[in-house]
Design a protein around this motif. Sequence first.
Motif, PDB file in Angstrom:
ATOM      1  N   ALA A   1       5.056  20.394   7.682  1.00 39.55           N
ATOM      2  CA  ALA A   1       5.100  19.309   8.659  1.00 39.55           C
ATOM      3  C   ALA A   1       4.788  17.978   7.989  1.00 39.55           C
ATOM      4  O   ALA A   1       5.453  16.966   8.244  1.00 39.55           O
ATOM      5  CB  ALA A   1       4.090  19.583   9.771  1.00 39.55           C
ATOM      6  N   LEU A   2       3.784  17.991   7.121  1.00 42.09           N
ATOM      7  CA  LEU A   2       3.411  16.775   6.407  1.00 42.09           C
ATOM      8  C   LEU A   2       4.572  16.250   5.573  1.00 42.09           C
ATOM      9  O   LEU A   2       4.913  15.072   5.606  1.00 42.09           O
ATOM     10  CB  LEU A   2       2.203  17.083   5.514  1.00 42.09           C
ATOM     11  N   LEU A   3       5.203  17.155   4.819  1.00 38.47           N
ATOM     12  CA  LEU A   3       6.321  16.744   3.975  1.00 38.47           C
ATOM     13  C   LEU A   3       7.481  16.230   4.833  1.00 38.47           C
ATOM     14  O   LEU A   3       8.163  15.265   4.466  1.00 38.47           O
ATOM     15  CB  LEU A   3       6.778  17.916   3.093  1.00 38.47           C
TER      16      LEU A   3
ATOM     17  N   LEU B   1      10.546  11.462   6.802  1.00 37.45           N
ATOM     18  CA  LEU B   1      11.078  10.614   7.869  1.00 37.45           C
ATOM     19  C   LEU B   1      10.659   9.155   7.741  1.00 37.45           C
ATOM     20  O   LEU B   1      11.159   8.292   8.463  1.00 37.45           O
ATOM     21  CB  LEU B   1      10.611  11.137   9.235  1.00 37.45           C
ATOM     22  N   VAL B   2       9.717   8.878   6.836  1.00 39.18           N
ATOM     23  CA  VAL B   2       9.191   7.507   6.706  1.00 39.18           C
ATOM     24  C   VAL B   2      10.292   6.457   6.522  1.00 39.18           C
ATOM     25  O   VAL B   2      10.294   5.452   7.236  1.00 39.18           O
ATOM     26  CB  VAL B   2       8.160   7.426   5.559  1.00 39.18           C
TER      27      VAL B   2
ATOM     28  N   ILE C   1      12.086   5.929   9.927  1.00 40.22           N
ATOM     29  CA  ILE C   1      11.266   5.233  10.926  1.00 40.22           C
ATOM     30  C   ILE C   1      11.050   3.783  10.527  1.00 40.22           C
ATOM     31  O   ILE C   1      11.157   2.874  11.353  1.00 40.22           O
ATOM     32  CB  ILE C   1       9.913   5.950  11.108  1.00 40.22           C
ATOM     33  N   SER C   2      10.742   3.551   9.231  1.00 41.60           N
ATOM     34  CA  SER C   2      10.486   2.183   8.772  1.00 41.60           C
ATOM     35  C   SER C   2      11.685   1.291   9.020  1.00 41.60           C
ATOM     36  O   SER C   2      11.549   0.150   9.442  1.00 41.60           O
ATOM     37  CB  SER C   2      10.171   2.146   7.279  1.00 41.60           C
ATOM     38  N   THR C   3      12.865   1.806   8.715  1.00 36.10           N
ATOM     39  CA  THR C   3      14.069   0.994   8.898  1.00 36.10           C
ATOM     40  C   THR C   3      14.282   0.722  10.386  1.00 36.10           C
ATOM     41  O   THR C   3      14.650  -0.382  10.782  1.00 36.10           O
ATOM     42  CB  THR C   3      15.303   1.708   8.321  1.00 36.10           C
ATOM     43  N   LEU C   4      14.029   1.748  11.213  1.00 38.86           N
ATOM     44  CA  LEU C   4      14.241   1.577  12.651  1.00 38.86           C
ATOM     45  C   LEU C   4      13.310   0.528  13.236  1.00 38.86           C
ATOM     46  O   LEU C   4      13.713  -0.264  14.088  1.00 38.86           O
ATOM     47  CB  LEU C   4      14.020   2.915  13.375  1.00 38.86           C
TER      48      LEU C   4
ATOM     49  N   LEU D   1       9.265  11.826  -3.522  1.00 39.68           N
ATOM     50  CA  LEU D   1       8.905  12.880  -2.571  1.00 39.68           C
ATOM     51  C   LEU D   1       9.316  14.246  -3.120  1.00 39.68           C
ATOM     52  O   LEU D   1       8.586  15.236  -2.995  1.00 39.68           O
ATOM     53  CB  LEU D   1       9.581  12.619  -1.224  1.00 39.68           C
ATOM     54  N   ALA D   2      10.488  14.291  -3.760  1.00 35.05           N
ATOM     55  CA  ALA D   2      10.944  15.549  -4.350  1.00 35.05           C
ATOM     56  C   ALA D   2       9.980  16.005  -5.433  1.00 35.05           C
ATOM     57  O   ALA D   2       9.613  17.180  -5.501  1.00 35.05           O
ATOM     58  CB  ALA D   2      12.354  15.364  -4.921  1.00 35.05           C
TER      59      ALA D   2
END
Lengths: 290, 345, 398
Positions: free
Chosen positions: B26-28, B33-34, B37-40, B192-193
């Motif tokens: 869930a954390l990953l 999604l960051v 969400i940031s762009t949105l 992230l990878a």
Amino acid sequence: MTVALFVEQLMNGVQFGVTLFLMSAGLTLVFGIMNMINLTHGTIYMAGAFVAATVAHATGSFLLGLVSGVSGAALLGLGLEAVILRRFYARSHLDQVLVTFGLILVFSDLFRMIWGPVALSMPMPQALSGFVAIFPGVDYPVYRLVILLAGLAVAVALYFLVSHSRAGMWVRAGSSDRQTAQALGVNVRLLFGGVFAVGSAFAGLAGVMAAPLTAVQIGMGDPVLILALVVTVVGGVGSIRGAFLAALMIGIIDTFGRVLLPAALGSMLIFILMAVILALRPRGLFVVHG
Amino acid sequence: MDNAIASSNLGIENAANFRRLWPVCALLLLLALVPVISTLIGAPFLIRVFTRVITFAIAAVALNLVVGFGGLISMLHAGLFGIGAYVVGILAQHDFNNELLFHFLPGTSDLAIALPAAFIITMLASAIFGIISLRTSGAYFIMITLAFNQMLYYFFVSLQKYGGDDGLQVLSATTIAGFDSTSRIPFYYICLAILTFTLLFVSRLVESRFGLVLRASSQNERRVIAIGISPLRYKLVAFMISGAIAGLAGGLWTNGQQFVSPADMSWIRSGDFVLMAVLGGTSFVAGPVVGAAAFLLIEFTFALWTTYWQLPFGLLIVFVVVALKHGLVGAGRDALAKLRWKQHG
Amino acid sequence: MIIEKTATRNWLVGSLIAALTSLGAHAQSQSPIKIGFVSTLSGPSGVLGQEVSDGFKLALKKSNGLLGGRVVQVTYGDDKGAPDVGRQLVDKMVESDGVQIVTGFVFSNVLLAVSKPILDSGAFIISPVAGPSQLAGKQCHPHFFSVAWQNDTITESIAVEMAKQKVPNTYFMAPNYPGGRDQLAGLKRYYKGDITEVFTSFGQLDYSAEIAALRAKNPASVLFFYPGGMGINFVKQFAQAGLQSKIPLYTSANTIDQTALPAIGDAALGLSSSALWSEGFDNAASKEFTAEFEKEYKRVPSGFAATAYDAARILDATLTSIHGNIEDKKAFRTAMESAKFESVRGRFKFNSNHFPIQNFYLTKVEKNAKGEVVAAVKGLIDEDHTDAYVGECKMAAE
């Protein structure tokens, strides 16, 4: 290097070493005897200097500043111990490091709120600003001699306190087996608080003595903390004798190293020394705890 | 019959695994999604904030391999992080100026070469520092690693050619195998990878025989020696792996910031990494990720409110150490367990 | 003539209100100018960020929160002396807050970490303190302006004075980092006497060994570059070793200033320094600045506060000349380059690399009438001093 210069640098090295010991005495006491790593040591050092500078400025008396600086530091230490740090005697070194690290941040801002960001003034006490010819051609500042004597006095006092006094015995008993010591009637809680206050008083004394020579500003305790940790560990945790000899050795080697070696090495010298000594003697110069 | 038992056992095992792993997944997922969400919400700078979080998280997870599972509190990891960071920075500078390093090595702005170089060089450095440091233990180990960290710090401060205290700017356009690596969103996913691979690798390592010996050594070294295993070798390898990953994180850092300076490798930074691991919970592989996120986001937020941010931040640290013995992840897990217990009676 | 008729009076009042509202509306019809202020406000060097921020705020207060007649919205951020923290703040300010100007920088390493991202975004940087050689030379940029000084010039200026005084030799001391080495380079550019170079550890507490070696060498002068706490330590210990009256002590501009002098006290008496500004200047702008600063903050301003004040004042002058229209970047840049404003330094103009060409003065520390330790101006050292990197700057046209 002439003989006179050599003697002067040797004096500087010894005095620096003793100053290092003075700065680390409080840490050695608490770390070595009560097995607590106390990173607020630098903050308490700073508190001693700040209180002393403020009082000396207000009253014009260095002596009053000295007394209030030392007592202020002791009170701060006592307060910290009673409120938070006494829960940490049994916890791991890591937890002790982290909680005292958090406290450093808290007090750094508290001091800034009270005293502002500007450095304080602490003039040299008039009576101690003369010179003494300790060697033909070498006029040594009286004040630095006073620091030297103060450090030696603290070393002797600490040695007797820990190794040759009943209180020291109780403390060592309490730190190695708290329950048995308590069962034998030792008030461990009071004792530990007292030792912490004494260690803090030493830190405060170091701060006050350094104040006329250095910048009395926020963060002045950070480099001192690192040096104190180096001295304590190189000497061997728990050994007052070790801390004293380590301090002297580091003081002399660092002093000569700074003037004889190229600059880049000079700044790393203390750390290179520590790494070499620990590589050769992994538990410091004098091993105390089994 | 055996197959049925085996498969049902596997079912139980899978369920247990799922219960253990879903928080990390869930954390990953949240982290993935960051950028979206940031762009949105029109705040693309948050992607950079979280890139910083992820880079530090990689270093903290690596550190936790030796802290949480090896029982070694290393104050050297900011220095190792810095070595990796400077490898990438120095190679980029030599590429930009078209000069040879040590008179025979060409520089490069290609991360596909620079990052592995950072990894390997930091691993070698970790080996050297580790061999010396691991002769000590406990508080002495903390201090000797601190000493080495300070040596590295002062070394880089006085390094005139590479900016010293002023830092080293990355002026060339860094790429990764041809693709522009300074582009914000792709680079975020690369980091992230790497974090995901690091988590997988470290958790595999910790569960393996190697990890078992390591954890045993941290708890009771004498017993491990008694059964004929030399703990030093295991600790050293763990330290080397941990350092190498920290160096890799450093290399990512330089690319992300397009700048590296000795301030990135001060002993305070080392302490911050340890704090991140503890904040998250040192007994959990993914604990430091939570710890890094919490630490950096809280620090950023407090600093936006007041210049006296150290006061609430310090109090928070004190609170966490006093009250949360297993870090935030531990506290979360305990809370969930209590909830489940209440539900199931 | 008394206006008795209510109708006339109402008409007059009404028109007055309408006129005032339309004036106000004109100022508000343009959205505010957004400025990002990133400085070192916490930590041991927090005092410097405090000076810069106080000087800047004072100038804004003076112009009622307007620059060029337009409302200004300043977002303050503390970089804590760490380049990556500064970068994070700048990212937010440039992208999220949409700042058009970024200022406040005290430390060169923070400025170097953020200069490229800010300039690439099209915003302007006005540095009130930090002046690294990279931005004066190879990386000069049409949108970067320093209203302070190029880092090396603080030692170049005192070197000019030492050459003038025909000081036969000097003992140069600085911390061992590129900043210290840059100052040595600055010294060598203008002083041709014999130099003994001594580099010490960054953040060193005790200089007794170095001072003993110095005394043994018996130089004709000592020139040191020890900013911050190091400077306080060194000067105190130099005096305490009995050398204050024996060997002339020199230092570079803005190194031992009003943030350090009160802490050093009498030990600083006799210290010679160069300065680009002093609280003792008697031009109108400086006198006004010093008086208002002391009234507002209850302390004497330092050179850092002065240049920060100038930064806001030059922005005001520039923006006024283009009617507040910072959106026209070309016009803003051109107006900045030739801005005419009353600097607290008296004369001020930009060089082609957007660094100042300014005068440097000699100051000597003495006690003033009130018994305070101050750096008193003794005369002019160098007129229209330029930095050494302007030749490397090939500024792109926009």
